[in-house]
Design an enzyme around this catalytic site. Structure first.
Site, PDB file in Angstrom:
ATOM      1  N   ARG A 177      -2.030  -0.893  -8.432  1.00 47.04           N
ATOM      2  CA  ARG A 177      -3.378  -0.466  -8.039  1.00 47.04           C
ATOM      3  C   ARG A 177      -3.377   1.053  -8.155  1.00 47.04           C
ATOM      4  NH1 ARG A 177      -6.484   1.163  -2.986  1.00 47.04           N
ATOM      5  NH2 ARG A 177      -8.571   0.342  -3.355  1.00 47.04           N
TER       6      ARG A 177
ATOM      7  N   ASP B 245       0.834  -1.196   0.000  1.00 46.48           N
ATOM      8  CA  ASP B 245       0.000   0.000   0.000  1.00 46.48           C
ATOM      9  C   ASP B 245       0.874   1.253   0.000  1.00 46.48           C
ATOM     10  OD1 ASP B 245      -2.304   1.446  -0.037  1.00 46.48           O
ATOM     11  OD2 ASP B 245      -3.182   0.483   1.717  1.00 46.48           O
TER      12      ASP B 245
END
Length: 303
Positions: free
Chosen positions: A179, A124
């Site tokens: 992402r 992330d």
């Protein structure tokens, strides 16, 4: 103005009240709740990614708790035939506190998760102070686990387009996996676009470069305007469905998610859970004050 005021007051409200509104966006506080929610999403036709809540630990010893939680969760996901697909914030493993320990934790998890067919770890992305060191973290493990690791890119950062172009040029032999999201952290005009439409344009620019460059992209947005623009561009440019998926957060724009699934397009739901749910809930509200409507509804509903 009213919504913003409620968002500021939320951290001061009793946790029992906040949970009544938060449970729409969080699977629960334990693994059993997570596994149950994941099964429900699978039945709707969605894939899942698991996100244990927690970031910016203050003591490196705290990282051991989160590491153990992920290691315990991985075989449980596999046993339930749920995607062994997880998202980890590097600050949860103390990237700035002890880089060596952080890398060791990622290594052990990737080694373990790579044994599963659907095994995947999403690194992330956090605020701009982390960007360079998290790209470095991704590069380190990309070379050993190219099919099992991916990175989040935030479209609102000025540097993001250049970052992905450099990565594609540096690693042409790898099928890079990103992402792409707009970005959730509060950034100054020095680092990020502030205008909504500028962020959208940056998102489209980066996405097109990724897909034209042969990357696999998790298209993470709840912006219906963006989704329509992306689907139109994908169709016009004959982008194969194996090159992308759409992604969303648990509990957000359910109708948009289902409409994408009905188009036979892969959709992945990020499902957060864990004991740090309160901090996550207050942050999500600050990001999107429109969620105040859910708070008002919960006030008049039963526990």
């Amino acid at each position: 103005m009213f919504q913003t005021t409620i968002a500021k007051l939320l951290p001061k409200l009793p946790e029992s009240f906040v949970w009544r509104f938060s449970k729409k966006y969080i699977a629960g506080k334990d693994q059993e709740s997570l596994l149950s929610k994941a099964k429900i999403e699978n039945e709707k036709g969605a894939n899942i990614t698991v996100d244990i809540l927690g970031e910016e630990i203050q003591n490196i010893e705290e990282a051991a708790y989160f590491f153990d939680q992920y290691m315990e969760l991985i075989p449980k996901l596999a046993d339930k035939n749920i995607d062994v697909n997880i998202s980890i914030k590097p600050s949860m493993f103390g990237l700035k506190l002890d880089k060596e320990r952080c890398y060791q934790y990622y290594e052990q998890i990737l080694s373990h998760i790579s044994q599963h067919e659907s095994g995947f770890v999403r690194i992330d992305m956090e605020d701009s102070s982390y960007t360079s060191i998290e790209i470095e973290l991704y590069e380190h493990f990309l070379q050993k686990y190219p099919k099992n690791v991916g990175l989040v890119i935030q479209a609102y950062l000025y540097r993001s387009h250049k970052d992905i172009l450099q990565l594609m040029e540096k690693y042409p032999e790898y099928h890079l996996n990103f992402r792409l999201c707009k970005g959730i952290y509060v950034e100054t005009p020095e680092h990020a676009y502030q205008d909504k439409q500028e962020v959208r344009e940056s998102y489209l620019r980066i996405l097109k470069s990724m897909l034209k460059g042969g990357c696999y992209v998790g298209i993470a947005t709840h912006d219906s305007w963006l989704v329509d623009m992306i689907l139109q561009w994908i169709k016009e440019n004959n982008i194969p469905t194996k090159s992308y998926e759409f992604q969303c957060l648990c509990g957000v724009k359910e109708n948009l998610k289902l409409s994408i699934i009905k188009k036979n397009i892969k959709n992945r739901v990020y499902i957060p859970y864990g004991k740090n749910w309160f901090a996550y809930s207050t942050r999500r509200l600050k990001e999107n004050p429109k969620m105040v409507n859910d708070i008002i509804k919960s006030f008049f509903s039963c526990k």
